[in-house]
Design an enzyme around this catalytic site. Structure first.
Site, short mmCIF file in Angstrom:
data_model
loop_
_atom_site.label_atom_id
_atom_site.label_comp_id
_atom_site.label_asym_id
_atom_site.label_seq_id
_atom_site.Cartn_x
_atom_site.Cartn_y
_atom_site.Cartn_z
N ASP A 9 1.32 2.95 -1.47
CA ASP A 9 0.09 2.29 -1.03
C ASP A 9 0.33 0.82 -0.70
OD1 ASP A 9 -1.27 4.59 -1.56
OD2 ASP A 9 -2.20 3.89 -3.43
N TYR B 63 7.42 6.30 -11.71
CA TYR B 63 6.64 5.09 -11.43
C TYR B 63 6.43 4.34 -12.74
CZ TYR B 63 5.16 6.47 -6.70
OH TYR B 63 5.13 6.78 -5.37
#
Lengths: 245, 245
Positions: free
Chosen positions: A53, A111
């Site tokens: 993103d 992540y």
């Protein structure tokens, strides 16, 4: 054709994510493809390990591209180091089998989401941490995170609009730890839906604040409705840490 | 009048240093004075512990100001936290004796200079470290730093133009240590001339690269000529760490 695998670190602050969009949009893929195309004289297409993103960072993003260029991996690394902007660094390049595909061959990704839990924002880390001074109940957060481990339909944890794609994913582990005012939530899974890590973090933080109970997270998962889950955590705290093949 | 002592952290990247210059210049002093003056309705004059150069950072900068304002220290901290830009944080405020003066009463200051010694620049720390991939001889640097300890005329280590001010200062210690690709040079002294820490670091790095010997540093000190010393190290690696009163 040679197939080259890139390991890339980037500060995503000023970019609209990894993936190239319109020609004039600022993306990491766009920046690196431009330099590689200039270097090789070819029209280079980078295959990335996935989208990130806008505002999300990466410590070890993986991409690959095919080329006839005869330069050695180290020469290409040096060329990219010189011509890429200072917030993108290609740390290494490896020759890899022709069939390797940076997206299709992903086994899992890790992540990490970083939260500054000190009273005040950290002036030096303000672009790389989400600041949350609330007292968080880590034990409850860990208990809630265990609900998410395994293979589930994560429809409640995505802003994905399309309904015909599978929303089933497997989370292998979630580690939550805090040290010296820095809370890290590390999530490893076989794949992630759009915004999935950030919604997981936003939900776990609601649990930490006492607004949700670990048992609520099970209900949220079963409801399969985005609005049942917690808010989307800010992009700037999220890093793609590693990709496993 | 109350006298209040501020402990301030700031990212100096976009500022022309601490000290207020022309009205429209971007300085840390200017930013904080504006907010304090608005809060108190008085014309606040902040006394800082010293100047910091453009681009230099601070972890614990000390300043004080006098006011008739009746707000508690915590209320003022909260007000400043809300209205200051995100790269300046006043971490604490303490009531202090009327006679306390943030500059005159300084006993010593500690600066730290941070160098990223990895092969590549660190995309996340690029504004807070100087990047130098050269192999450095730390033993020689430590040996050279010992020459500077004590009371000396540091005329070779300043860009000070005025000749009639004293250039004698005392350095109490210099610590040099490296861990995980981060080299830190910590310098503590009773006072520092303009650019003095950065020229000391620039000189020690020349020793580390093998361009100067520790014995050369003694000659540089004795020559009392700026051009004998090493270059000015970049501002972005320098932090005012602590001030002792």
């Amino acid at each position: 054709m040679r197939n080259l695998k890139l390991t890339i670190a980037y500060d995503g602050s000023r970019y609209k994510g990894w993936q190239k969009q319109k020609d004039n949009d600022l993306t990491i893929q766009g920046k690196i493809e431009t330099v590689l195309s200039k270097m090789t004289g070819e029209s280079i297409l980078l295959v990335g390990c996935g989208r990130t993103d806008s505002g999300v960072h990466a410590e070890n993003y993986i991409a690959n591209f095919h080329t006839k260029c005869a330069l050695s991996p180290n020469e290409i690394v040096d060329y990219l180091y010189e011509y890429l902007p200072e917030d993108i660094v290609v740390k290494s390049i490896d020759e890899i089998a022709e069939r390797f595909h940076a997206r299709y061959n992903v086994k899992s990704k890790t992540y990490v989401y970083r939260i500054n839990t000190d009273k005040f924002r950290d002036v030096f880390n303000r672009k790389y941490t989400y600041h949350l001074a609330d007292k968080l109940n880590l034990r409850e957060m860990k208990s809630a995170s265990e609900v998410l481990i395994g293979t589930h339909d994560f429809q409640s944890f995505t802003n994905l609009k399309s309904r015909d794609k599978s929303t089933i994913r497997t989370i292998n582990y979630i580690n939550i730890g805090e040290q010296d005012g820095l809370l890290e939530i590390e999530v490893n899974g076989n794949g992630f839906l759009w915004n999935m890590v950030r919604i997981i973090v936003g939900t776990l933080l609601e649990v930490g604040k006492g607004n949700l109970k670990p048992s609520d997270v099970e209900k949220i998962l079963n409801e399969k409705k985005r609005w049942e889950a917690g808010p989307l955590a800010q992009a700037k705290g999220l890093f793609l840490k590693d990709v496993q093949y």
